[in-house]
Design a protein around this motif. Structure first.
Motif, PDB file in Angstrom:
ATOM      1  N   SER A  15       0.874  -1.162   0.000  1.00  0.00           N
ATOM      2  CA  SER A  15       0.000   0.000   0.000  1.00  0.00           C
ATOM      3  C   SER A  15       0.915   1.217   0.000  1.00  0.00           C
ATOM      4  O   SER A  15       1.221   1.778   1.048  1.00  0.00           O
ATOM      5  N   LEU A  16       1.420   1.561  -1.161  1.00  0.00           N
ATOM      6  CA  LEU A  16       2.345   2.677  -1.307  1.00  0.00           C
ATOM      7  C   LEU A  16       1.695   3.757  -2.168  1.00  0.00           C
ATOM      8  O   LEU A  16       1.492   3.557  -3.363  1.00  0.00           O
ATOM      9  N   ASN A  17       1.370   4.851  -1.550  1.00  0.00           N
ATOM     10  CA  ASN A  17       0.744   5.968  -2.251  1.00  0.00           C
ATOM     11  C   ASN A  17       1.678   7.170  -2.170  1.00  0.00           C
ATOM     12  O   ASN A  17       2.211   7.469  -1.094  1.00  0.00           O
ATOM     13  N   TYR A  18       1.883   7.820  -3.297  1.00  0.00           N
ATOM     14  CA  TYR A  18       2.797   8.959  -3.355  1.00  0.00           C
ATOM     15  C   TYR A  18       2.073  10.207  -3.841  1.00  0.00           C
ATOM     16  O   TYR A  18       1.311  10.150  -4.801  1.00  0.00           O
ATOM     17  N   HIS A  19       2.369  11.324  -3.186  1.00  0.00           N
ATOM     18  CA  HIS A  19       1.861  12.630  -3.618  1.00  0.00           C
ATOM     19  C   HIS A  19       3.049  13.377  -4.222  1.00  0.00           C
ATOM     20  O   HIS A  19       4.017  13.673  -3.531  1.00  0.00           O
ATOM     21  N   GLU A  49       0.158   3.042 -18.657  1.00  0.00           N
ATOM     22  CA  GLU A  49       1.255   2.352 -19.341  1.00  0.00           C
ATOM     23  C   GLU A  49       2.258   1.731 -18.366  1.00  0.00           C
ATOM     24  O   GLU A  49       2.766   0.634 -18.590  1.00  0.00           O
ATOM     25  N   HIS A  50       2.537   2.425 -17.263  1.00  0.00           N
ATOM     26  CA  HIS A  50       3.565   1.970 -16.321  1.00  0.00           C
ATOM     27  C   HIS A  50       3.003   1.196 -15.127  1.00  0.00           C
ATOM     28  O   HIS A  50       3.768   0.789 -14.250  1.00  0.00           O
ATOM     29  N   GLY A  51       1.699   1.014 -15.072  1.00  0.00           N
ATOM     30  CA  GLY A  51       1.115   0.232 -13.993  1.00  0.00           C
ATOM     31  C   GLY A  51       0.937   0.977 -12.686  1.00  0.00           C
ATOM     32  O   GLY A  51       0.868   0.361 -11.629  1.00  0.00           O
ATOM     33  N   TYR A  52       0.870   2.305 -12.749  1.00  0.00           N
ATOM     34  CA  TYR A  52       0.601   3.097 -11.554  1.00  0.00           C
ATOM     35  C   TYR A  52      -0.905   3.304 -11.467  1.00  0.00           C
ATOM     36  O   TYR A  52      -1.559   3.532 -12.488  1.00  0.00           O
ATOM     37  N   GLU A  53      -1.443   3.266 -10.255  1.00  0.00           N
ATOM     38  CA  GLU A  53      -2.863   3.559 -10.074  1.00  0.00           C
ATOM     39  C   GLU A  53      -3.003   5.040  -9.760  1.00  0.00           C
ATOM     40  O   GLU A  53      -2.554   5.509  -8.708  1.00  0.00           O
ATOM     41  N   LEU A  54      -3.607   5.788 -10.661  1.00  0.00           N
ATOM     42  CA  LEU A  54      -3.811   7.216 -10.450  1.00  0.00           C
ATOM     43  C   LEU A  54      -4.997   7.411  -9.514  1.00  0.00           C
ATOM     44  O   LEU A  54      -6.110   6.992  -9.810  1.00  0.00           O
ATOM     45  N   ILE A  55      -4.743   8.042  -8.371  1.00  0.00           N
ATOM     46  CA  ILE A  55      -5.778   8.246  -7.365  1.00  0.00           C
ATOM     47  C   ILE A  55      -6.395   9.634  -7.492  1.00  0.00           C
ATOM     48  O   ILE A  55      -7.612   9.781  -7.427  1.00  0.00           O
ATOM     49  N   ALA A  70       2.031   2.970  -6.553  1.00  0.00           N
ATOM     50  CA  ALA A  70       2.972   2.273  -7.420  1.00  0.00           C
ATOM     51  C   ALA A  70       3.586   1.100  -6.669  1.00  0.00           C
ATOM     52  O   ALA A  70       3.702   1.140  -5.449  1.00  0.00           O
ATOM     53  N   PRO A  71       4.001   0.064  -7.390  1.00  0.00           N
ATOM     54  CA  PRO A  71       4.629  -1.090  -6.739  1.00  0.00           C
ATOM     55  C   PRO A  71       5.951  -0.712  -6.071  1.00  0.00           C
ATOM     56  O   PRO A  71       6.615   0.241  -6.492  1.00  0.00           O
ATOM     57  N   PRO A  72       6.368  -1.471  -5.055  1.00  0.00           N
ATOM     58  CA  PRO A  72       7.598  -1.137  -4.329  1.00  0.00           C
ATOM     59  C   PRO A  72       8.872  -1.244  -5.161  1.00  0.00           C
ATOM     60  O   PRO A  72       9.878  -0.648  -4.802  1.00  0.00           O
ATOM     61  N   LYS A  73       8.835  -1.963  -6.277  1.00  0.00           N
ATOM     62  CA  LYS A  73      10.048  -2.070  -7.103  1.00  0.00           C
ATOM     63  C   LYS A  73      10.342  -0.778  -7.861  1.00  0.00           C
ATOM     64  O   LYS A  73      11.430  -0.628  -8.417  1.00  0.00           O
ATOM     65  N   VAL A  74       9.393   0.151  -7.874  1.00  0.00           N
ATOM     66  CA  VAL A  74       9.580   1.403  -8.605  1.00  0.00           C
ATOM     67  C   VAL A  74       9.868   2.534  -7.620  1.00  0.00           C
ATOM     68  O   VAL A  74       9.021   2.885  -6.802  1.00  0.00           O
ATOM     69  N   ALA A  75      11.060   3.086  -7.698  1.00  0.00           N
ATOM     70  CA  ALA A  75      11.451   4.184  -6.807  1.00  0.00           C
ATOM     71  C   ALA A  75      10.677   5.455  -7.165  1.00  0.00           C
ATOM     72  O   ALA A  75      10.422   5.715  -8.349  1.00  0.00           O
ATOM     73  N   PRO A  76      10.321   6.250  -6.164  1.00  0.00           N
ATOM     74  CA  PRO A  76       9.624   7.512  -6.447  1.00  0.00           C
ATOM     75  C   PRO A  76      10.404   8.421  -7.406  1.00  0.00           C
ATOM     76  O   PRO A  76       9.809   9.108  -8.230  1.00  0.00           O
TER      77      PRO A  76
END
Length: 140
Positions: A15-19, A49-55, A70-76
């Protein structure tokens, strides 16, 4: 039906959500009308395209707010690079008039803000971790 608050990959449940927030170079108010709409569509397409869930997404005249998971394998930092780099190319291509306002091919300031948000507070996590030792010693 309640939507789950976590997502999963083969190797992780997360559960990784980034602003993210970033602004135009010199805070120029160029993200108006059709330019802003083009930017919104480009960000939506990149997330898909990159598999990010836009909230959530909001485009202001001189800055952008993006809230995504975004999944944990993808750095912010990679997410920011993808979103800023690709959208700059798209906007300069579809709105060549921006090149007159923003010389040297720089649409965005080089920096950005990123903050993380999850489903629980950091205080809750700290209490949970501290309680693990007590729980183990108590025989539970």
């Amino acid at each position: 039906m309640r939507k789950k608050s976590w997502r999963s990959t083969r190797a992780a449940v997360y559960s990784l959500n980034y602003h993210f927030v970033w602004s135009t170079k010199y805070r120029r108010k160029v993200l108006r009308e059709s330019v802003g709409e083009t930017l919104k569509e480009a960000i939506k397409a990149l997330c898909l395209e990159h598999g990010y869930e836009l909230i959530a997404l909001e485009v202001m005249e001189d800055h952008v707010h993006v809230f995504l998971s975004a999944p944990p394998k993808v750095a912010p930092s990679i997410i920011a690079k993808v979103l800023k780099g690709s959208t700059a190319r798209t906007l300069f291509t579809k709105h060549p008039e921006l090149k007159k306002i923003l010389r040297n091919g720089h649409l965005w300031n080089p920096s950005y803000y990123v903050g993380s948000a999850g489903q629980v507070s950091s205080e809750t996590i700290q209490r949970y971790i501290k309680g693990q030792k007590t729980k183990e010693e108590g025989g539970d």
